[in-house]
Scaffold this motif. Structure first.
Motif, PDB file in Angstrom:
ATOM      1  N   ALA A 126      60.563  77.774  52.129  1.00  0.00           N
ATOM      2  CA  ALA A 126      62.004  78.052  52.421  1.00  0.00           C
ATOM      3  C   ALA A 126      62.973  77.237  51.646  1.00  0.00           C
ATOM      4  O   ALA A 126      64.358  77.480  51.462  1.00  0.00           O
ATOM      5  N   SER A 127      62.679  76.239  50.781  1.00  0.00           N
ATOM      6  CA  SER A 127      63.711  75.569  49.883  1.00  0.00           C
ATOM      7  C   SER A 127      63.138  75.457  48.569  1.00  0.00           C
ATOM      8  O   SER A 127      62.021  75.342  48.190  1.00  0.00           O
ATOM      9  N   VAL A 128      64.058  75.488  47.512  1.00  0.00           N
ATOM     10  CA  VAL A 128      63.930  75.236  46.303  1.00  0.00           C
ATOM     11  C   VAL A 128      64.849  74.282  45.863  1.00  0.00           C
ATOM     12  O   VAL A 128      66.225  74.229  45.984  1.00  0.00           O
ATOM     13  N   ILE A 129      64.404  73.064  45.095  1.00  0.00           N
ATOM     14  CA  ILE A 129      65.160  71.889  44.617  1.00  0.00           C
ATOM     15  C   ILE A 129      64.988  71.835  43.356  1.00  0.00           C
ATOM     16  O   ILE A 129      63.828  71.986  42.765  1.00  0.00           O
ATOM     17  N   ASP A 130      66.099  71.552  42.599  1.00  0.00           N
ATOM     18  CA  ASP A 130      66.286  71.465  41.202  1.00  0.00           C
ATOM     19  C   ASP A 130      66.200  69.937  40.998  1.00  0.00           C
ATOM     20  O   ASP A 130      67.280  69.288  41.475  1.00  0.00           O
ATOM     21  N   THR A 131      65.545  69.170  40.225  1.00  0.00           N
ATOM     22  CA  THR A 131      65.739  67.996  39.977  1.00  0.00           C
ATOM     23  C   THR A 131      66.262  67.294  38.777  1.00  0.00           C
ATOM     24  O   THR A 131      66.081  66.202  38.162  1.00  0.00           O
ATOM     25  N   ALA A 132      66.851  68.297  37.959  1.00  0.00           N
ATOM     26  CA  ALA A 132      67.251  68.042  36.464  1.00  0.00           C
ATOM     27  C   ALA A 132      68.599  67.229  36.556  1.00  0.00           C
ATOM     28  O   ALA A 132      69.100  66.566  35.664  1.00  0.00           O
ATOM     29  N   LEU A 157      68.681  80.769  44.922  1.00  0.00           N
ATOM     30  CA  LEU A 157      67.380  81.383  45.401  1.00  0.00           C
ATOM     31  C   LEU A 157      67.250  81.173  47.092  1.00  0.00           C
ATOM     32  O   LEU A 157      66.405  81.900  47.564  1.00  0.00           O
ATOM     33  N   GLU A 158      67.535  80.012  47.655  1.00  0.00           N
ATOM     34  CA  GLU A 158      67.480  79.675  48.816  1.00  0.00           C
ATOM     35  C   GLU A 158      67.977  80.672  49.763  1.00  0.00           C
ATOM     36  O   GLU A 158      67.460  81.370  50.817  1.00  0.00           O
ATOM     37  N   ALA A 159      69.163  81.423  49.147  1.00  0.00           N
ATOM     38  CA  ALA A 159      69.734  82.349  50.087  1.00  0.00           C
ATOM     39  C   ALA A 159      69.067  83.797  49.953  1.00  0.00           C
ATOM     40  O   ALA A 159      68.561  84.523  50.976  1.00  0.00           O
TER      41      ALA A 159
END
Length: 779
Positions: A126-132, A157-159
């Motif tokens: 359900a969640s997408v996280i960018d670590t950049a 993406l989460e939407a």
């Protein structure tokens, strides 16, 4: 709704770390932008150094669950995987986990073995996280301090993934009252609603209620029930991220251990199901050439899959170099050695001991063209060992092994220099194979690693490898004899070989005599490799146990009352088989009354096809057997029972139990373990026997005080000693066997291997100066 994949996660406390600036609105659509922005964080230290990704090229993406997968397996395996990913920053690491972001960050901060992710798929997709992104922690580090990662949710993406989500409160209200359903209050959740649920409470009524809410659900590990947005899930999140970043499926590897990971395997990418996975996951994922199912847990399985794909090379602090792998191709499949004794079983036992074995890689050649050479993965799977196989064409192997090793080097080792033959093309193959091995070993050796080479087949490797990797400690153990210096110098390429051997840090031998020969070769040198003497033994317990089993099951064969003299050896002129057959004929000529009173059984399997060096021996042996049998045959009795084929080890033990005399006549030998096996089998079953042992076998240094020693170079001595064995009184045979068994010892081959490794590293007993000058240490 369908059942998708995710993991069973730990119930860690704490809220999701998101604030007004906690979301990012990123632009996608260019793969090179994603590649250029990748950051790899080394969270083992107080800060994390960020490194940009290399330019776009061959995309390599590892998508892995955490609990049971990246976090699964023993610490050594996790450490190896972490090192491999650190060496290959071109591999993008994506976490696909049921944990929330707070839990992932906590684990990253506390676990130095967890690889740093470029992307995180959290909350069961359900969640997408960018670590950049990067940030400095105010007040904790001064100017110039290293940045730490700022992990940001990707709203775009989460939407998409959370579209249609009714919210946790509505979900909990709708499902209130279902038996066995307990909300995971202590687990931070975002865009999902997670419960504990016993298997018997997973009912159609419950799942129907979820579907009426317009949601999807997952159930895993027999206890975790997750309610998700209709379009969420690990596989769905990865697919959307891959589409945005233009990752091809051929460049992706997914790894999981539970049913919550099932949707990852529906992407059509490469996959690995770890050995400790839920049985239900393994059953639900269809068999496919894309999906690897190793018998390895967690991180070890992931590393195995990465190696099979060719994305990483296995490196280790110990690299073992042997020209053969511990399996051979027979009957359409890979087979392991049947005997528990010898160098291949010894190394197999040591490397297979996960509790006490070294962190090592075994580098060996895999010979064959086409599909056979492509079967390296199958060979590794057949052993479960950390193999790094070097493919070699059959033609190259023939020149190297059949030609240079057997025609040129072997005669010198066996002190038969008149048989030395050299072909320029064969020697070129020997040089090429040694150079390939040097490259192969160096690629798999960590900085400062110990490299343990075996035998004359790799004599040129020390010089080549030391020149390229002076940081390595290189030892070479000789399982063969080492020729006297004057014999060694008769080799056409003696100077080239000596220069290479001089680069060794350590050289090992079974006998003090062989060590003395090696030291004598460097008598005038400024630098002499350290020398160790380590006689290899047998797995006495394994032989004894098998002998007792075979003895109980064995039916007394109806015989002619004659004594049985036995030899078990491969076809090789160095074993002096023709000498023995002629000695049998000479004994009968000297004492015709022995006719019918004994039989000589020679179990003599042929060498691998293509070795020309033994053709003359085979022809002479067959002629000698026919001549002796034709002359002395009487009725159904004939003196020589020649069996030119290999036997399973259990049947070899049967031969040991049947034999009254065991006859070893090597012209030269490294050790000769069959003599030790014979003694162990006879002693374990209370059967007296007689050992006739060549003075030139390595075992003579250990057993010569009690064995009947013989000199195969003297036909008269062969006949005389065989006669002594056949006429030894029964009571003397019992004492003879007891004396030899006492000398045999109980040191295991695995202990031998550990002692050798310690000696190469300089951790063994202090070296002493031998009478001939070289330093010699005993382990």
């Amino acid at each position: 709704m369908s059942e998708w994949a995710g993991d069973g996660f730990e119930a860690e406390r704490g809220g999701v770390e998101r604030g007004p600036a906690g979301h990012s609105h990123l632009e996608y659509g260019r793969a090179d932008r994603a590649v250029a922005d990748r950051a790899v964080a080394d969270h083992a230290g107080p800060g994390r150094a960020l490194a940009a990704e290399p330019p776009a090229g061959d995309v390599r993406v590892l998508v892995a669950d955490l609990d049971g997968t990246l976090l699964g397996g023993d610490e050594a395996a996790r450490r190896r995987l972490r090192r491999a990913l650190d060496r290959h920053p071109e591999i993008t690491v994506v976490f696909a986990t049921g944990r929330g972001l707070a839990s992932v960050r906590t684990r990253l901060a506390r676990d130095p073995l967890l690889p740093a992710p470029r992307w995180i798929i959290a909350d069961v997709g359900a969640s997408v996280i960018d670590t950049a992104g990067t940030e400095h922690t105010a007040g904790t580090r001064g100017p110039g301090s290293e940045p730490s990662p700022a992990m940001e949710h990707v709203d775009a993406l989460e939407a998409e993934l959370r579209a249609g989500w009714p919210g946790s409160e509505r979900v909990r209200a709708a499902l209130r009252g279902f038996p066995g359903l307990v909300h995971q209050d202590g687990v931070a959740q975002d865009g999902r609603c997670s419960f504990f649920l016993p298997p018997e409470c997973l009912t159609p009524e419950l799942t129907g209620a979820v579907e009426r809410l317009g949601c999807s659900w997952t159930y895993s590990d027999g206890r975790f029930f997750d309610v998700l947005p209709p379009h969420a899930g690990k596989g769905q999140a990865v697919r959307r991220l891959a589409d945005k970043l233009q990752w091809p499926l051929s460049g992706m590897l997914v790894a999981g251990d539970s049913l919550n990971d099932l949707s990852l395997y529906r992407l059509g990418a490469h996959g690995v199901i770890v050995g400790n996975a839920e049985r239900a996951l393994a059953e639900r994922v269809p068999d496919s050439a894309l999906v690897h199912r190793p018998a390895l847990d967690g991180a070890a399985a992931i590393l195995d899959a990465l190696e099979r794909l060719g994305w990483v090379r296995r490196t280790a602090p110990v690299v073992i170099g042997y020209h053969r792998p511990p399996v051979h191709w027979s009957g359409g499949r890979w087979r392991r050695p049947a005997s528990p004794n010898g160098i291949l079983p010894t190394l197999t036992a040591v490397l297979g001991d996960r509790s006490d074995g070294p962190d090592a890689v075994w580098a060996a050649a895999l010979v064959g063209d086409g599909g056979r050479a492509a079967g390296a993965a199958g060979a590794a799977a057949a052993t479960g060992l950390p193999l790094a196989l070097l493919p070699l064409a059959a033609g190259r192997w023939a020149g190297y092994f059949h030609g240079a090793c057997k025609d040129t080097l072997w005669p010198a080792l066996m002190s038969q220099p008149h048989l030395i033959r050299r072909s320029a093309s064969d020697w070129a193959d020997y040089e090429a194979v040694n150079a390939a091995f040097a490259d192969h070993l160096g690629a798999h050796a960590e900085r400062g690693a110990t490299v343990w080479l075996h035998d004359y087949n790799l004599w040129l490797v020390p010089g080549l490898l030391k020149a390229r990797r002076p940081d390595l400690r290189i030892g070479l153990f000789h399982h063969t004899p080492f020729p006297a210096p004057d014999v060694f110098r008769q080799l056409p390429d003696a100077a080239q070989l000596r220069r290479s051997l001089a680069r060794l840090d350590w050289a090992g031998f079974h006998t003090a005599a062989a060590a003395g020969h090696f030291g004598g070769l460097f008598a005038a040198a400024r630098r002499v490799p350290r020398i160790g003497v380590h006689p290899l033994g047998i797995d006495r317990g394994a032989v004894a146990a098998l002998a007792r089993v075979r003895d109980r099951a064995r039916q007394k064969a109806a015989g002619d009352g004659s004594l049985l003299v036995l030899s078990v050896e491969r076809l090789d002129y160095a074993k002096a088989p023709v000498h023995k057959v002629r000695a049998v004929g000479a004994l009968l000529a000297r004492d015709p009354a022995l006719r019918g009173r004994f039989r000589f059984r020679l179990v003599c399997p042929p060498p691998e096809p293509g070795i020309r060096a033994y053709d003359t021996t085979r022809t002479a042996l067959e002629a000698a057997v026919a001549d002796v049998n034709d002359r002395w045959r009487s009725g159904s009795w004939e003196p020589v029972d020649y069996r030119p084929r290999g036997l399973p080890f259990a049947q070899v033990v049967d031969q040991y139990l049947a034999a009254d005399v065991f006859w070893v006549t090597s012209l030269a030998d490294g050790m000769n373990l069959t003599a030790k096996e014979y003694l162990a089998a006879r002693d374990a079953t209370g059967r007296p026997g007689v050992l006739v042992l060549s003075r030139h076998a390595g075992a003579a240094e250990q057993l010569g005080a009690a064995a009947l020693l013989t000199d195969p170079h003297s036909p008269r001595d062969l006949v005389r000693t065989l006669h002594r064995a056949l006429t030894m009184p029964p009571h003397r045979r019992a004492a003879h066997t007891a004396e030899l068994a006492a000398l045999l010892g109980d040191r295991s081959p695995a202990d031998w291997a550990r002692a050798v490794l310690a000696d190469i590293r300089g951790e063994g007993p202090p070296a002493t100066r031998s009478p001939s000058g070289p330093r010699s240490g005993r382990g």
